[in-house]
Design a protein around this motif. Structure first.
Motif, PDB file in Angstrom:
ATOM      1  N   ASP A 166      -1.945   0.670 -11.469  1.00  0.00           N
ATOM      2  CA  ASP A 166      -1.014   1.722 -11.053  1.00  0.00           C
ATOM      3  C   ASP A 166      -1.200   1.929  -9.545  1.00  0.00           C
ATOM      4  O   ASP A 166      -1.566   3.007  -9.090  1.00  0.00           O
ATOM      5  N   ALA A 167      -1.011   0.855  -8.794  1.00  0.00           N
ATOM      6  CA  ALA A 167      -1.167   0.795  -7.334  1.00  0.00           C
ATOM      7  C   ALA A 167      -2.636   0.897  -6.912  1.00  0.00           C
ATOM      8  O   ALA A 167      -3.491   1.330  -7.687  1.00  0.00           O
ATOM      9  N   GLY A 168      -2.887   0.439  -5.700  1.00  0.00           N
ATOM     10  CA  GLY A 168      -4.246   0.485  -5.155  1.00  0.00           C
ATOM     11  C   GLY A 168      -5.200  -0.483  -5.841  1.00  0.00           C
ATOM     12  O   GLY A 168      -6.420  -0.276  -5.826  1.00  0.00           O
ATOM     13  N   THR A 169      -4.675  -1.579  -6.400  1.00  0.00           N
ATOM     14  CA  THR A 169      -5.581  -2.481  -7.128  1.00  0.00           C
ATOM     15  C   THR A 169      -6.516  -3.237  -6.182  1.00  0.00           C
ATOM     16  O   THR A 169      -7.649  -3.511  -6.537  1.00  0.00           O
ATOM     17  N   ARG A 170      -6.028  -3.569  -4.950  1.00  0.00           N
ATOM     18  CA  ARG A 170      -6.920  -4.303  -4.030  1.00  0.00           C
ATOM     19  C   ARG A 170      -8.080  -3.397  -3.601  1.00  0.00           C
ATOM     20  O   ARG A 170      -9.200  -3.853  -3.431  1.00  0.00           O
ATOM     21  N   ARG A 203       5.205  -7.837 -18.234  1.00  0.00           N
ATOM     22  CA  ARG A 203       4.133  -8.826 -18.377  1.00  0.00           C
ATOM     23  C   ARG A 203       4.000  -9.704 -17.125  1.00  0.00           C
ATOM     24  O   ARG A 203       5.000 -10.196 -16.600  1.00  0.00           O
ATOM     25  N   ILE A 204       2.756  -9.909 -16.674  1.00  0.00           N
ATOM     26  CA  ILE A 204       2.532 -10.768 -15.498  1.00  0.00           C
ATOM     27  C   ILE A 204       2.204 -12.175 -15.964  1.00  0.00           C
ATOM     28  O   ILE A 204       1.405 -12.363 -16.875  1.00  0.00           O
ATOM     29  N   ARG A 205       2.825 -13.161 -15.316  1.00  0.00           N
ATOM     30  CA  ARG A 205       2.574 -14.559 -15.660  1.00  0.00           C
ATOM     31  C   ARG A 205       1.115 -14.890 -15.335  1.00  0.00           C
ATOM     32  O   ARG A 205       0.656 -14.640 -14.210  1.00  0.00           O
ATOM     33  N   SER A 235      -1.650  -5.737 -17.728  1.00  0.00           N
ATOM     34  CA  SER A 235      -2.065  -4.646 -16.840  1.00  0.00           C
ATOM     35  C   SER A 235      -0.900  -3.764 -16.388  1.00  0.00           C
ATOM     36  O   SER A 235      -1.108  -2.650 -15.914  1.00  0.00           O
ATOM     37  N   VAL A 236       0.307  -4.286 -16.506  1.00  0.00           N
ATOM     38  CA  VAL A 236       1.507  -3.476 -16.202  1.00  0.00           C
ATOM     39  C   VAL A 236       2.509  -3.687 -17.339  1.00  0.00           C
ATOM     40  O   VAL A 236       2.375  -4.642 -18.113  1.00  0.00           O
ATOM     41  N   THR A 237       3.498  -2.821 -17.431  1.00  0.00           N
ATOM     42  CA  THR A 237       4.420  -2.908 -18.581  1.00  0.00           C
ATOM     43  C   THR A 237       5.251  -4.189 -18.537  1.00  0.00           C
ATOM     44  O   THR A 237       5.555  -4.782 -19.567  1.00  0.00           O
ATOM     45  N   THR A 259       5.133   3.849   3.188  1.00  0.00           N
ATOM     46  CA  THR A 259       4.308   2.899   3.936  1.00  0.00           C
ATOM     47  C   THR A 259       2.942   2.916   3.282  1.00  0.00           C
ATOM     48  O   THR A 259       2.378   3.984   3.069  1.00  0.00           O
ATOM     49  N   ASP A 260       2.448   1.733   2.942  1.00  0.00           N
ATOM     50  CA  ASP A 260       1.158   1.650   2.255  1.00  0.00           C
ATOM     51  C   ASP A 260       0.132   1.083   3.243  1.00  0.00           C
ATOM     52  O   ASP A 260       0.387   0.051   3.861  1.00  0.00           O
ATOM     53  N   ILE A 261      -1.002   1.779   3.391  1.00  0.00           N
ATOM     54  CA  ILE A 261      -2.025   1.321   4.341  1.00  0.00           C
ATOM     55  C   ILE A 261      -3.382   1.260   3.641  1.00  0.00           C
ATOM     56  O   ILE A 261      -4.151   2.220   3.679  1.00  0.00           O
ATOM     57  N   GLU A 283       4.526   6.762  -6.316  1.00  0.00           N
ATOM     58  CA  GLU A 283       4.617   7.146  -4.904  1.00  0.00           C
ATOM     59  C   GLU A 283       4.999   5.944  -4.034  1.00  0.00           C
ATOM     60  O   GLU A 283       5.735   6.080  -3.070  1.00  0.00           O
ATOM     61  N   GLU A 284       4.463   4.759  -4.400  1.00  0.00           N
ATOM     62  CA  GLU A 284       4.817   3.551  -3.633  1.00  0.00           C
ATOM     63  C   GLU A 284       6.307   3.260  -3.718  1.00  0.00           C
ATOM     64  O   GLU A 284       6.862   2.575  -2.869  1.00  0.00           O
ATOM     65  N   ASP A 285       6.942   3.758  -4.769  1.00  0.00           N
ATOM     66  CA  ASP A 285       8.376   3.508  -4.957  1.00  0.00           C
ATOM     67  C   ASP A 285       9.240   4.612  -4.346  1.00  0.00           C
ATOM     68  O   ASP A 285      10.456   4.610  -4.511  1.00  0.00           O
ATOM     69  N   ARG A 327       1.146 -16.197  -5.242  1.00  0.00           N
ATOM     70  CA  ARG A 327       0.994 -16.003  -3.786  1.00  0.00           C
ATOM     71  C   ARG A 327       0.294 -14.683  -3.515  1.00  0.00           C
ATOM     72  O   ARG A 327      -0.553 -14.575  -2.631  1.00  0.00           O
ATOM     73  N   ARG A 328       0.680 -13.654  -4.313  1.00  0.00           N
ATOM     74  CA  ARG A 328       0.083 -12.325  -4.113  1.00  0.00           C
ATOM     75  C   ARG A 328      -1.422 -12.358  -4.403  1.00  0.00           C
ATOM     76  O   ARG A 328      -2.222 -11.849  -3.622  1.00  0.00           O
ATOM     77  N   SER A 329      -1.808 -12.982  -5.516  1.00  0.00           N
ATOM     78  CA  SER A 329      -3.236 -12.971  -5.866  1.00  0.00           C
ATOM     79  C   SER A 329      -4.041 -13.797  -4.857  1.00  0.00           C
ATOM     80  O   SER A 329      -5.178 -13.446  -4.523  1.00  0.00           O
TER      81      SER A 329
END
Ligand code: CDP
Length: 241
Positions: free
Chosen positions: A121-125, A77-79, A73-75, A177-179, A167-169, A84-86
């Motif tokens: 690309d951000a905002g996945t939740r 690779r995610i394990r 889903s991102v360049t 700030t992400d809300i 933008e998050e970066d 913890r995040r998920s």
């Protein structure tokens, strides 16, 4: 001076949106929510018997959400597997949706909501919550209202709607700030997270911006639920070009 966003969007302009209900034929309910380059697929199974039995609640049913970002889903690779995040996002999705789902009708039962992020690309939740709310409604599970979710960001001192990863970066001035905010269509908050610094006054403005954006999201969700199997297009109409 007007604030220039990286992709040229206006301050309150969301990315283009695609939504479709009925994308996983074997599930009891399912939906896809795409916002810019973020794509979430939600599948609902249940209500069904909850195992182990000692987790059952004779007063109410359980909403059990499992969020997963695909390796591709991102360049970077995610394990595979929970992180913890998920695990945090599982709870966030449950908390955002539970106030609306009529769980009291499903004593001892569980409703399983699986959300896969196939591109991020951000905002996945937020995309996960939008897709999950549609999938639960598609499964015929009664809800008091559809929940709609969007992220409002503060880039230095400027509030903007629907952040991209670029933008998050953002690193100038006070930084980003992400809300992420979720609400019912009549503006009752069910979820708000704040990651960064913001004044009380600006937080109120951010909530007002989210109210407008979630109204737009709600209309798209409603349309997609009316026309199962049809791709509904919304947000910035760039998709049509
Ligand atoms: O996706 P969301 O904004 O809800 O959550 P986040 O934790 O703030 O992540 C922001 C973005 O960072 C994700 O949407 C992905 O684009 C990216 N990300 C990543 O590249 N690798 C990760 N392991 C986690 C997130």
């Amino acid at each position: 001076m007007t604030f220039k966003r990286i992709d040229g969007r206006a301050i309150e302009e969301m990315r283009p949106i695609k939504a479709k209900v009925g994308v996983v034929p074997n599930a009891d309910g399912s939906a896809m929510w795409q916002q810019g380059d973020t794509i979430a697929i939600a599948a609902v199974y249940g209500p069904k018997e909850l195992h182990p039995r000692n987790k059952r609640d004779p007063e109410t049913g359980m909403l059990r959400c499992t969020y997963n970002m695909n390796s591709f889903s991102v360049t970077e690779r995610i394990r595979p597997g929970p992180s913890r995040r998920s695990m945090e996002i599982n709870k966030i999705i449950e908390w955002a949706l539970s106030p609306s789902v009529m769980l009291s009708k499903y004593a001892n039962l569980v409703i399983d909501v699986h959300v896969n992020i196939i591109q991020a690309d951000a905002g996945t939740r937020c995309a996960a919550i939008n897709a999950a709310a549609m999938a639960i409604a598609h499964a015929g599970i009664p809800m008091k209202d559809i929940i709609s979710s969007v992220s409002v960001g503060k880039l230095d001192k400027q509030l903007v709607v629907d952040l991209t990863k670029a933008e998050e970066d953002f690193e100038e001035g006070e930084g980003p700030t992400d809300i992420p905010i979720s609400m019912t269509h009549d503006g009752k908050l069910t979820h708000l997270q704040l990651d960064g610094k913001i004044s009380g006054k600006q937080l109120k403005e951010a909530i007002e911006m989210a109210k407008k954006a979630t109204q737009e999201i709600y209309e798209i969700q409603k349309q997609a639920l009316k026309e199962v199997g049809k791709e509904i297009i919304g947000g910035k109409k760039k998709w049509l070009k």
